[in-house]
Design an enzyme around this catalytic site. Structure first.
Site, PDB file in Angstrom:
ATOM      1  N   LYS A  83     -15.857  20.058   4.346  1.00  0.00           N
ATOM      2  CA  LYS A  83     -15.931  20.276   5.740  1.00  0.00           C
ATOM      3  C   LYS A  83     -16.187  21.877   5.914  1.00  0.00           C
ATOM      4  CE  LYS A  83     -13.882  16.030   7.166  1.00  0.00           C
ATOM      5  NZ  LYS A  83     -12.586  15.245   8.055  1.00  0.00           N
ATOM      6  N   TYR A 125     -19.674   9.614  12.128  1.00  0.00           N
ATOM      7  CA  TYR A 125     -18.230   9.255  12.886  1.00  0.00           C
ATOM      8  C   TYR A 125     -18.309   8.204  13.896  1.00  0.00           C
ATOM      9  CZ  TYR A 125     -16.097  12.988  10.013  1.00  0.00           C
ATOM     10  OH  TYR A 125     -15.812  13.826   8.770  1.00  0.00           O
ATOM     11  N   ASN A 159      -8.743  19.340   7.801  1.00  0.00           N
ATOM     12  CA  ASN A 159      -8.156  18.812   6.449  1.00  0.00           C
ATOM     13  C   ASN A 159      -9.364  18.530   5.456  1.00  0.00           C
ATOM     14  OD1 ASN A 159     -10.156  16.611   7.573  1.00  0.00           O
ATOM     15  ND2 ASN A 159      -8.590  15.145   7.366  1.00  0.00           N
ATOM     16  N   HIS A 205     -14.189  15.056   3.927  1.00  0.00           N
ATOM     17  CA  HIS A 205     -14.437  13.860   4.012  1.00  0.00           C
ATOM     18  C   HIS A 205     -14.656  12.981   2.852  1.00  0.00           C
ATOM     19  CE1 HIS A 205     -16.167  10.259   6.134  1.00  0.00           C
ATOM     20  NE2 HIS A 205     -16.904  10.303   5.267  1.00  0.00           N
ATOM     21  N   GLU A 217     -23.107   5.790   4.846  1.00  0.00           N
ATOM     22  CA  GLU A 217     -23.274   7.192   5.008  1.00  0.00           C
ATOM     23  C   GLU A 217     -23.802   8.127   4.142  1.00  0.00           C
ATOM     24  OE1 GLU A 217     -18.999   8.039   4.726  1.00  0.00           O
ATOM     25  OE2 GLU A 217     -18.297   7.026   6.482  1.00  0.00           O
TER      26      GLU A 217
HETATM   27  N1  UDP Z   1      -9.140  13.410  12.905  1.00  0.00           N
HETATM   28  C1  UDP Z   1      -8.482  14.276  14.020  1.00  0.00           C
HETATM   29  N2  UDP Z   1      -7.304  13.762  14.782  1.00  0.00           N
HETATM   30  C2  UDP Z   1      -6.833  12.586  14.371  1.00  0.00           C
HETATM   31  C3  UDP Z   1      -7.415  11.587  13.558  1.00  0.00           C
HETATM   32  C4  UDP Z   1      -8.544  12.098  12.725  1.00  0.00           C
HETATM   33  O1  UDP Z   1      -8.578  15.400  14.206  1.00  0.00           O
HETATM   34  O2  UDP Z   1      -5.819  12.282  14.964  1.00  0.00           O
HETATM   35  C5  UDP Z   1     -10.269  14.044  12.221  1.00  0.00           C
HETATM   36  C6  UDP Z   1      -9.997  14.510  10.825  1.00  0.00           C
HETATM   37  O3  UDP Z   1     -10.851  15.608  10.473  1.00  0.00           O
HETATM   38  C7  UDP Z   1     -10.314  13.000  10.038  1.00  0.00           C
HETATM   39  C8  UDP Z   1     -11.672  12.737  10.869  1.00  0.00           C
HETATM   40  O4  UDP Z   1     -11.136  12.767  12.160  1.00  0.00           O
HETATM   41  O5  UDP Z   1     -10.775  13.406   8.530  1.00  0.00           O
HETATM   42  C9  UDP Z   1     -11.974  11.218  10.758  1.00  0.00           C
HETATM   43  O6  UDP Z   1     -10.827  10.409  10.932  1.00  0.00           O
HETATM   44  P1  UDP Z   1     -10.203   9.078   9.908  1.00  0.00           P
HETATM   45  O7  UDP Z   1      -9.245   8.362  10.792  1.00  0.00           O
HETATM   46  O8  UDP Z   1     -11.581   8.325   9.756  1.00  0.00           O
HETATM   47  O9  UDP Z   1      -9.723   9.667   8.585  1.00  0.00           O
HETATM   48  P2  UDP Z   1     -10.409   9.938   7.164  1.00  0.00           P
HETATM   49  O10 UDP Z   1     -11.284   8.887   6.783  1.00  0.00           O
HETATM   50  O11 UDP Z   1     -11.100  11.016   7.081  1.00  0.00           O
HETATM   51  O12 UDP Z   1      -9.101  10.125   6.266  1.00  0.00           O
HETATM   52 MG    MG Z   2     -12.651   7.938   7.821  1.00  0.00          MG
END
Ligand code: UDP
Ligand code: MG
Length: 150
Positions: free
Chosen positions: A9, A49, A112, A115, A126
């Site tokens: 990211k 997303y 974080n 992805h 994806e």
């Molecule tokens: N995210 C966020 N706040 C939240 C949950 C998710 O900013 O409370 C963001 C974070 O960057 C995350 C992305 O949205 O990686 C997608 O969320 P997901 O639950 O799919 O997590 P991932 O699959 O990336 O672990």
């Molecule tokens: Mg996810």
């Protein structure tokens, strides 16, 4: 062989972590089959997303992901989707185990670093959002015959 979509990211790119992150997957024995460095257009962020479009954090997530260029990759290997999710760590870097990418390099959930697809079905979806079939390279890594037992 299985494939998964992985993306450094904008915060990971800005912090100079692309090389370190690629090295972790290479060292694991996974095979890089596609990569591109680019700023994502809005349409592909929404597609990527789509399960989060109505979530309260979506506007900030979109701003974050569109805040600079990303490094997009497709990695291949046996059971690669689950392996890569373990290598990157859980979503919240504060809870991610040390030794994982998010555990080693992040603090806030909204920054974080990386992805990765969460299931083989999301991986297929994806990969198709970001890459044309012709952009995925098929080749044999020279160490494949020793990385895999069978
Ligand atoms: N995210 C966020 N706040 C939240 C949950 C998710 O900013 O409370 C963001 C974070 O960057 C995350 C992305 O949205 O990686 C997608 O969320 P997901 O639950 O799919 O997590 P991932 O699959 O990336 O672990
Ligand atoms: Mg996810």
């Amino acid at each position: 062989m299985d494939r998964t979509f992985v993306m450094v990211k904008p915060d990971g790119v800005q912090r100079g972590l692309v090389g370190e992150i690629v090295a972790r997957f290479e060292d694991k024995g996974l095979k890089l089959v596609a990569a591109r460095f680019e700023a994502l257009p809005e349409k592909r962020v929404n597609d990527q997303y789509k399960e989060h479009l109505e979530k309260p954090f979506f506007p900030s997530l979109k701003k974050y992901i569109m805040g600079g260029p990303c490094f997009l990759m497709v990695w291949e290997g046996r059971n690669v989707v689950a392996i890569v999710r373990r290598v990157i760590g859980v979503t919240n870097p504060q809870e991610a185990a040390p030794g994982t990418i998010r555990g080693d390099f992040g603090i806030d959930i909204g920054r974080n670093v990386i992805h990765a697809s969460d299931s083989p079905e999301s991986a297929a979806r994806e990969i198709a959002i970001h890459f044309k079939p012709a952009e995925l390279c098929s080749y044999t890594r020279i160490d494949e015959s020793i990385i895999y037992e069978y």
